[in-house]
Design an enzyme around this catalytic site. Structure first.
Site, PDB file in Angstrom:
ATOM      1  N   LYS A  55       0.851  -1.205   0.000  1.00 27.13           N
ATOM      2  CA  LYS A  55       0.000   0.000   0.000  1.00 27.13           C
ATOM      3  C   LYS A  55       0.879   1.246   0.000  1.00 27.13           C
ATOM      4  CE  LYS A  55      -3.977   1.884   2.625  1.00 27.13           C
ATOM      5  NZ  LYS A  55      -4.812   1.713   3.831  1.00 27.13           N
TER       6      LYS A  55
ATOM      7  N   SER B 134      -9.775   1.724   2.957  1.00 26.77           N
ATOM      8  CA  SER B 134      -8.953   2.496   2.057  1.00 26.77           C
ATOM      9  C   SER B 134      -7.908   1.685   1.287  1.00 26.77           C
ATOM     10  CB  SER B 134      -8.231   3.578   2.852  1.00 26.77           C
ATOM     11  OG  SER B 134      -7.346   2.997   3.792  1.00 26.77           O
TER      12      SER B 134
ATOM     13  N   SER C 227      -9.819  -0.745   7.112  1.00 25.65           N
ATOM     14  CA  SER C 227      -9.293  -0.619   5.755  1.00 25.65           C
ATOM     15  C   SER C 227      -8.570  -1.832   5.201  1.00 25.65           C
ATOM     16  CB  SER C 227      -8.361   0.585   5.660  1.00 25.65           C
ATOM     17  OG  SER C 227      -9.129   1.742   5.560  1.00 25.65           O
TER      18      SER C 227
END
Ligand code: GLN
Length: 491
Positions: free
Chosen positions: A79, A154, A178
């Site tokens: 990420k 997210s 997330s």
């Protein structure tokens, strides 16, 4: 089956037995990515050249029978809010568009030590604020199962990358859900470990008392493997726990006979999509067949969790994001009249709307006169939420519930309604407030073919138990084996 369709453990065997070479694997993988990625948009940055170089290095080690790490030759996506040395790390924000970290996050260092191959940095909601990956400053990631739907957020890019077979493994971060929510929406396995289990050194801070790095994998055994690599004490993170890391794969097959599963009534109330409810209840029946007992429980303060979270997380975010002022690093506005004007313009131009909304709410909640009414009060209710879990775990070994109240929703559907978006995490947020670990595993599909996820929660540091429980379900079902029908950009 395409090589990219395998699990990490299967690939590891093929690499170590020299049935395949890491360089061929990486080459094949990037061909697949180039074909499919235009329709998915999981990555902000890819690093094919570096990945191939690393693959050649690992092939040599394997051929020369040198010792290799646990993840030798296995491609992984990270990420883009986790720092990677010499590789741009943007947090999906314009304010960090040219930020190249001079150091690796603890977890990235661990991946490298175990010979994993980093293939790119994945898209996210800006600064991890969101539940759909629509808040990215760069692009919208699409759900591999239906390109009109969001992948969740997210960490939507990481979830989509694993679901689309771009990567065998991925890392994400989970402040309020997330990792687990996008894992559920994309039909993959996602773990949020206990607060303190995995070092956040090098994770760009959002809500420091909630943030935790987690994993995305195609199945539960791979989750155990990846967690094994990233878990453990780190003196660079003052919240890192000095608790020994068990062997997560060992006895993962032990089953669930005699296990008491708590079903919180508050998690099956209004707002839960019928198909999701049915899928989770079917899963519970299977657990009963496997020898577990289902016990009704109550977590009475659940209704306050979302409100508490948005006070605590935003307050911490407003303080964490104060460092982006155009002076030290990141974006700086072109022209300005003095230092204050430079700060204002830099932040106005560099941050997106959701980030600005949260900074304002957070500053308000912390401001003098309101601190007691909001932040203090929220902290007290947070303790009550934690006590709910403590009381429940006196009676049961784990808690099961849906991960998300709904399957993947359409792109744009919730984008203009922050409150509705915030409710996406109603079932995941309490675990962050309490600091306990949770996993989301695939447990069904909607009639329209969208994945459904189920969440398993346990006491602090009981990741091993969670993995065993999750595996007991996975080995009896095939939800995790289904693949989205992906077509290349050329048709
Ligand atoms: N969706 C939640 C939020 O927007 C959680 C995000 C996260 O876990 N990073 O704050």
């Amino acid at each position: 089956m395409r090589l990219s369709g395998h699990t990490a453990l299967q690939i590891r065997e093929k690499l170590l037995s020299r049935e395949i070479q890491a360089s061929d694997l990486v080459g094949q993988l990037f061909k697949w990515i180039k074909d499919i990625e235009p329709n998915v948009q999981a990555f902000i940055t890819t690093c094919e050249k570096e990945a191939l170089e690393k693959a050649v290095e690992i092939d040599k080690k394997i051929i020369n029978r040198q010792k290799v790490g646990l993840l030798a030759g296995i491609p992984i996506a990270v990420k883009d809010n986790i720092c990677t040395k010499n590789l741009t790390t943007t947090c999906a924000s314009k304010i960090l568009q040219n930020f190249i970290p001079p150091y690796d996050a603890f977890v990235v260092k661990r991946l490298k030590e175990e010979d994993a191959i980093i293939i790119g940095k994945t898209n996210l909601d800006e600064f991890a604020m969101g539940s759909s990956t629509e808040n990215s400053g760069y692009k919208i990631t699409r759900n591999p199962w239906n390109h009109e739907c969001v992948p969740g957020g997210s960490s939507g890019g990481s979830a989509a990358a694993v679901a689309a077979d771009f990567s065998f493994l991925a890392l994400g971060s989970d402040t309020g859900g997330s990792v687990r929510q996008p894992a559920a929406l994309c039909g993959v396995v996602g773990i949020k470990p206990t607060y303190g289990r995995v070092s956040r050194y090098g994770l760009i801070a959002f809500g420091s008392s909630l943030d935790q790095i987690g994993t995305f994998t195609k199945d539960v055994k791979d989750a155990a493997l990846l967690l094994q690599v990233i878990a453990g004490y780190d003196s660079y993170d003052s919240t890192s726990a000095q608790v020994s890391v068990p062997d997560y794969l060992q006895r993962i097959e032990s089953g669930v006979k005699g296990l008491r599963i708590g079903i919180p009534k508050e998690y099956f109330a209004g707002g839960l999509n019928t198909e999701v409810g049915v899928a989770v209840k079917d899963a519970l029946k299977l657990y009963e067949k496997l020898g577990a007992t289902v016990v009704d429980i109550s977590l009475p303060h659940t209704e306050y969790a979302v409100a508490v979270y948005y006070i605590v997380a935003n307050a911490e975010a407003s303080s964490n994001l104060a460092r982006y002022d155009g002076v030290k690093y990141g974006y700086r506005t072109g022209e300005s009249r003095g230092i204050i004007d430079m700060y204002c313009r830099t932040r106005s131009e560099g941050f997106g709307n959701e980030v600005k909304r949260r900074i304002m709410l957070g500053n308000y909640a912390l401001s003098s006169g309101y601190y007691d009414a909001y932040y203090m009060k929220a902290s007290k209710v947070r303790n009550l939420i934690k006590s709910d879990f403590d009381a429940a775990f006196e009676k049961v070994d784990c808690i099961m519930c849906p991960t998300s109240p709904v399957p993947a929703f359409k792109i744009g559907e919730r984008a203009n309604n922050p409150l509705e978006m915030y409710l996406s995490d109603i079932y995941t947020i309490p675990a962050n407030l309490a600091g306990i670990p949770g996993i989301s595993i695939p447990c069904g599909f909607s009639k329209t073919g969208l994945p459904i996820g189920m969440q398993i929660l346990a006491k602090h540091f009981e990741e091993k138990k969670i993995l065993q429980i999750a595996y007991a379900f996975e080995r009896e079902t095939d939800f995790h084996l289904k693949k989205p029908a992906l077509k290349g950009s050329t048709g």
